[in-house]
Design an enzyme around this catalytic site. Structure first.
Site, PDB file in Angstrom:
ATOM      1  N   GLY A 287       0.811  -1.210   0.000  1.00  0.00           N
ATOM      2  CA  GLY A 287       0.000   0.000   0.000  1.00  0.00           C
ATOM      3  C   GLY A 287       0.847   1.265   0.000  1.00  0.00           C
ATOM      4  N   CYS A 288       1.887   1.266   0.811  1.00  0.00           N
ATOM      5  CA  CYS A 288       2.745   2.453   0.900  1.00  0.00           C
ATOM      6  C   CYS A 288       3.522   2.670  -0.396  1.00  0.00           C
ATOM      7  CB  CYS A 288       3.686   2.335   2.094  1.00  0.00           C
ATOM      8  SG  CYS A 288       2.780   2.323   3.669  1.00  0.00           S
ATOM      9  N   THR A 289       3.904   1.581  -1.057  1.00  0.00           N
ATOM     10  CA  THR A 289       4.587   1.700  -2.340  1.00  0.00           C
ATOM     11  C   THR A 289       3.644   2.282  -3.382  1.00  0.00           C
ATOM     12  OG1 THR A 289       6.076  -0.117  -1.821  1.00  0.00           O
ATOM     13  CG2 THR A 289       5.799   0.418  -4.152  1.00  0.00           C
TER      14      THR A 289
END
Length: 157
Positions: free
Chosen positions: A46-48
């Site tokens: 998700g953060c990527t």
């Protein structure tokens, strides 16, 4: 837990280390609007996705007068590897003691799979050129967040 920020409130100033170990302060961005986004962990799916969306939108955000700062509780070495692996073109800042996240209301109680714990709440705060909160969004979704943010800032259409 710190209360969440609201538009019109002064944005808490901070100085954190970037992936290269240099100090970056919010006050360095006075005179420009700044998107300060908090994400839980570098190199996670998700953060990527969110970071790559900011990367791909950076030029148009800057043309509209916005800078971008990403903040997570990761150590500098992890941020450097993340920025390098994904070709990120904006500063990633290390908030290992989560003091800045707390000041911005982006640290608090989370629930996941029936478990309650303290952690980083995916959040975005837009700070105007004078250092005032223009927009504060909490519990944002990683996927589609930058598109929604652009819409909320009236940058599309």
């Amino acid at each position: 837990m710190q209360e969440r920020l609201t538009p019109g409130a002064p944005a808490p100033d901070f100085t954190l280390q970037n992936a290269a170990g240099q100090s970056v302060s919010l006050r360095d961005f006075r005179g420009r609007s700044t998107v300060v986004y908090f994400y839980p962990a570098a190199s996670t799916p998700g953060c990527t996705k969110e970071a790559c969306d900011f990367r791909d939108s950076l030029s148009s955000l800057q043309q509209a007068g916005y800078e971008v700062l990403g903040i997570s509780p990761d150590p500098q070495s992890k941020l450097a590897a993340f920025a390098d692996a994904e070709g990120l073109n904006f500063p990633l800042l290390s908030d290992e003691d989560h003091a800045v996240a707390e000041a911005y209301g982006a640290w608090g109680e989370k629930k996941n799979y029936g478990r309650t714990y303290e952690g980083l709440i995916r959040s975005t705060v837009v700070v105007d050129a004078g250092g005032t909160v223009a927009l504060a969004q909490y519990n944002v979704r990683a996927t589609g967040h930058v598109t929604k943010l652009r819409r909320d800032l009236k940058l599309d259409g």
